[in-house]
Design an enzyme around this catalytic site. Structure first.
Site, PDB file in Angstrom:
ATOM      1  N   SER A 111       1.357  -0.946   0.232  1.00  0.00           N
ATOM      2  CA  SER A 111      -0.023   0.361   0.104  1.00  0.00           C
ATOM      3  C   SER A 111       0.673   0.963  -0.011  1.00  0.00           C
ATOM      4  CB  SER A 111      -0.633   0.151   1.310  1.00  0.00           C
ATOM      5  OG  SER A 111      -1.487   0.863   0.991  1.00  0.00           O
ATOM      6  N   ARG A 169     -17.331   4.611   9.009  1.00  0.00           N
ATOM      7  CA  ARG A 169     -17.334   2.979   9.958  1.00  0.00           C
ATOM      8  C   ARG A 169     -17.336   3.125  11.544  1.00  0.00           C
ATOM      9  NH1 ARG A 169     -11.256   2.027   6.975  1.00  0.00           N
ATOM     10  NH2 ARG A 169     -11.840   1.795   4.482  1.00  0.00           N
ATOM     11  N   HIS A 252     -13.732  -3.141  -1.701  1.00  0.00           N
ATOM     12  CA  HIS A 252     -12.189  -2.981  -0.453  1.00  0.00           C
ATOM     13  C   HIS A 252     -12.763  -4.233   0.890  1.00  0.00           C
ATOM     14  CE1 HIS A 252      -9.477   0.107  -0.435  1.00  0.00           C
ATOM     15  NE2 HIS A 252      -9.507   0.010   0.784  1.00  0.00           N
ATOM     16  N   GLY A 284     -11.678 -10.627  -1.196  1.00  0.00           N
ATOM     17  CA  GLY A 284     -12.450 -10.236  -1.046  1.00  0.00           C
ATOM     18  C   GLY A 284     -12.894 -11.750  -0.809  1.00  0.00           C
ATOM     19  N   GLY A 285     -13.346 -12.072   0.816  1.00  0.00           N
ATOM     20  CA  GLY A 285     -14.308 -13.036   1.777  1.00  0.00           C
ATOM     21  C   GLY A 285     -13.392 -14.603   2.021  1.00  0.00           C
TER      22      GLY A 285
END
Length: 361
Positions: A111, A169, A252, A284-285
């Site tokens: 990142s 959030r 995300h 994701g997941g």
């Protein structure tokens, strides 16, 4: 450090790390946008996909779990997604993650918000890192960031397009999360984007990514470009037209928009929308090697994990990340053998039945 060998699944890692970690940090890592619902549905989506093994096959063959993405050979079709800043969970942060990925024949995507400067991370894992680009402050800064990534030896550029605006959030807010002392943003500081103390809430000023921005980034770098955060088939097709080399299907991790569709449900339609030679990666997941097998069968070239390797990093640094990767590899290898195949290339949609099979662009 806990006995990592006693942790036999990613669920074991999650439970142990959540009990071990500072509560605000744990809630920051675990939480999503709004109700946190998408964090759960990203993982639950895999329950709508069923594997269909074949009992008979052509005979014994040596198992080969390797996969190739944009010229990079992976020991199995897994990458470590960008998360930030990893100093929240372990002092060695991205250095440990990068080394673990390289040691296991994988790639880590680093990142822009990394704790250590990207130059240090790329040096720790030469040839095994991609750079994830957040567009901060100005387009001049974006250009400088791309040049910096190139000079550090990035093998590809991952342009994230789904996090241009601050997210709501609530879990993070309720937990009282603030950036702990000792956590920094080394890449942003190296680039001069961050000066002085890091913002307590961990937020920096971003500019929204436009189609013209993507075109401009494509024109100024020879690195392969992946666009991360795509959920719409039409967007994926346009990214291909603008010269993107691969697409990362992602919401995300459920951290930006409550109520958004699970990444797995978007995967099938995006695979159908782009040329067969264009790699599509799912982020994701993923919580097991079985999930990984389902994603590959539905058309993903590879998958990314985020939270799972952070649990390993928090519990055991580089060794913890390696243990998480090893578990996924063992589960994925078993899935291939139980399905009656011995290579990733054989794993196609004939091995799954799914309620999301009808989703099309």
């Amino acid at each position: 450090m806990p006995d990592l060998d006693a942790l036999l699944s990613l669920a074991d890692f999650e439970q142990r790390w959540m009990a071990h970690a500072d509560r605000p940090v744990a809630q920051y890592v675990a939480g999503g946008a709004g109700s946190d619902g998408v964090v759960a549905t990203n993982t639950a989506a895999f329950d709508d996909v069923w594997l269909c093994p074949r009992g008979l096959h052509d005979g014994p063959a040596e198992l080969d779990t390797s996969a190739t993405v944009l010229g990079h050979e992976l020991s199995f079709p897994l990458m470590l997604a960008p998360t930030s800043p990893q100093r929240l969970v372990h002092p060695d942060a991205e250095l440990a993650t990068g080394r673990a990925a390289a040691q296991r024949g994988l790639l880590s995507i680093v990142s822009t918000d990394s704790h250590f400067a990207y130059s240090q991370i790329a040096e720790a894992a030469p040839g095994r890192t991609w750079f994830q680009l957040f567009p901060y402050r100005s387009r001049t800064d974006v250009d400088a960031t791309v040049e910096y990534a190139e000079n550090c030896g990035a093998s590809a550029l991952v342009v994230t397009v789904d996090a241009s605006f601050p997210a709501r959030r609530l879990t993070t807010v309720r937990a009282g999360y603030r950036l702990p002392p000792g956590v920094d943003y080394g890449t942003l500081r190296t680039l001069g984007i961050l000066q002085g103390d890091p913002p307590r809430g961990g937020r920096h000023e971003k500019i929204p990514v436009t189609w013209d921005d993507l075109k401009r980034i494509r024109a100024r770098t020879s690195l392969p470009i992946l666009v991360k955060g795509v959920l719409r088939p039409a967007d994926a097709r346009r990214c291909v037209d603008l010269g993107a080399d691969a697409t990362i299907v992602s919401n995300h991790g459920g951290r930006q928009l409550d109520g958004v569709l699970p990444a797995l449900f978007a995967l099938r339609s995006i695979v159908a929308a782009v040329p067969r030679t264009h790699p599509v990666i799912l982020d994701g997941g993923i919580r097991s090697g079985i999930d990984l097998a389902k994603a590959i069968a539905l058309g993903a070239r590879a998958v990314c994990i985020g939270r799972p390797y952070l649990w390993g990093l928090g519990l055991g640094g580089q060794q913890g990340v390696e243990r998480v990767v090893d578990l996924l590899h063992a589960e994925f290898s078993d899935a291939l053998l139980q399905l009656g195949i011995t290579t990733v290339e054989e794993l196609d949609d004939s091995f799954v039945t799914t309620s999301c099979r009808h989703v099309r662009g």
